[in-house]
Motif scaffolding. Structure first.
Motif, mmCIF file in Angstrom:
data_model
loop_
_atom_site.group_PDB
_atom_site.id
_atom_site.type_symbol
_atom_site.label_atom_id
_atom_site.label_comp_id
_atom_site.label_asym_id
_atom_site.label_seq_id
_atom_site.Cartn_x
_atom_site.Cartn_y
_atom_site.Cartn_z
ATOM 1 N N LEU A 1 -3.674 -2.727 -4.281
ATOM 2 C CA LEU A 1 -4.042 -1.910 -3.117
ATOM 3 C C LEU A 1 -3.217 -0.629 -3.012
ATOM 4 C CD1 LEU A 1 -4.388 -4.703 -0.376
ATOM 5 C CD2 LEU A 1 -6.083 -3.884 -2.032
ATOM 6 N N ASP B 1 -11.906 -0.351 6.444
ATOM 7 C CA ASP B 1 -13.313 -0.521 6.048
ATOM 8 C C ASP B 1 -13.528 -1.876 5.395
ATOM 9 O OD1 ASP B 1 -13.909 1.954 6.997
ATOM 10 O OD2 ASP B 1 -14.015 2.948 5.037
ATOM 11 N N TYR B 2 -12.591 -2.258 4.529
ATOM 12 C CA TYR B 2 -12.734 -3.533 3.834
ATOM 13 C C TYR B 2 -12.646 -4.706 4.810
ATOM 14 C CZ TYR B 2 -12.401 -7.245 0.449
ATOM 15 O OH TYR B 2 -12.658 -8.387 -0.255
ATOM 16 N N LYS C 1 -7.816 3.947 5.834
ATOM 17 C CA LYS C 1 -9.252 3.803 6.132
ATOM 18 C C LYS C 1 -9.905 2.805 5.155
ATOM 19 C CE LYS C 1 -13.552 6.436 6.659
ATOM 20 N NZ LYS C 1 -14.318 5.519 5.830
ATOM 21 N N ASP C 2 -9.509 2.872 3.902
ATOM 22 C CA ASP C 2 -10.058 1.916 2.921
ATOM 23 C C ASP C 2 -9.788 0.483 3.379
ATOM 24 O OD1 ASP C 2 -10.871 3.938 1.192
ATOM 25 O OD2 ASP C 2 -8.997 3.909 0.051
ATOM 26 N N VAL C 3 -8.559 0.243 3.838
ATOM 27 C CA VAL C 3 -8.189 -1.112 4.259
ATOM 28 C C VAL C 3 -9.016 -1.537 5.466
ATOM 29 C CG1 VAL C 3 -6.316 -2.547 5.144
ATOM 30 C CG2 VAL C 3 -5.851 -0.880 3.342
ATOM 31 N N TRP D 1 -5.060 2.518 -2.084
ATOM 32 C CA TRP D 1 -5.971 2.471 -0.933
ATOM 33 C C TRP D 1 -5.395 3.273 0.230
ATOM 34 C CZ3 TRP D 1 -9.165 -2.452 0.303
ATOM 35 C CH2 TRP D 1 -9.781 -2.933 -0.860
ATOM 36 N N THR D 2 -6.274 3.929 0.967
ATOM 37 C CA THR D 2 -5.866 4.599 2.192
ATOM 38 C C THR D 2 -5.959 3.596 3.351
ATOM 39 O OG1 THR D 2 -8.106 5.259 2.765
ATOM 40 C CG2 THR D 2 -6.844 6.773 1.349
ATOM 41 N N LYS E 1 0.834 -1.186 0.000
ATOM 42 C CA LYS E 1 0.000 0.000 0.000
ATOM 43 C C LYS E 1 0.884 1.257 0.000
ATOM 44 C CE LYS E 1 -1.767 -2.563 2.850
ATOM 45 N NZ LYS E 1 -1.609 -4.032 3.013
#
Ligand code: SF4
Length: 185
Positions: free
Chosen positions: A114, A124-125, A120-122, A117-118, A89
């Protein structure tokens, strides 16, 4: 990926120096996701017996230790594959901030899905997919490698600041060289 094809080959580089928690976590994830083609890439027994029988090479020569415990085993396991997918990332460190989505690595293609991705994205996922966390994350280890070379990270530091702390080393080599299982593997 487990939703697309559970038989997709997954390479786990088992260096012989992992935290016990990492090995348990690997097995939990494989069972949870139903992955059926997880390949443990391990260093040759003879090489370890000859070069690092006491498991202290990480201290005297970490580059050589990564070479025999990570880079060469992964290169050998990757023989025959035309492409591979990483989990790197961009937010993890300054050195990863400008990674592209696709890289040419010798004759192989490396895909970094990835990279944009931020954090937060990680998170959230992970939450949406119901994935468990590595147990050491809650103890201040956002990036986890081998036990002797991983320390907890302080607030405000890069996620990978605890990797090889104080050693002037930021990568093990699997992403900085062309993985070639040719000579000397
Ligand atoms: S991360 Fe440390 S223990 Fe693991 S292979 Fe590299 S030098 Fe050796």
């Amino acid at each position: 990926m487990s939703r697309v094809d559970k038989t997709t080959p997954v390479l786990f580089v088992d260096t012989g120096q992992h935290f016990p928690e990492t090995l348990v976590y690997r097995d939990e994830l494989c069972a949870l996701l139903g992955l059926t083609n997880v390949i443990n890439a391990t260093p040759p027994v003879e090489t370890v017996a000859k070069e690092d029988p006491e498991k202290w090479l990480f201290s005297s020569d970490p580059d050589r230790c990564c070479e025999i415990r990570k880079v060469r085993p992964l290169a050998a396991a990757m023989e025959g594959f035309d492409a591979w997918i990483t989990g790197r990332k961009g937010f993890q460190s300054a050195t990863r901030a400008t990674l592209p989505l696709f890289e040419a690595e010798g004759e192989r293609v490396k895909v970094n899905p990835l990279v944009g991705w931020t954090a937060k994205d990680v998170l959230d996922y992970i939450r949406e997919a119901g994935l468990p966390r590595h147990p050491l994350v809650a103890k201040g280890f956002p990036s986890i490698g081998c036990m002797p070379c991983t320390s907890a990270v302080k607030p405000g530091e890069d996620e990978r600041a605890g990797r090889w702390r104080g050693r002037g080393k930021t990568e093990c080599g699997i992403h900085t060289t062309v993985l070639d299982a040719g000579a000397n593997i």
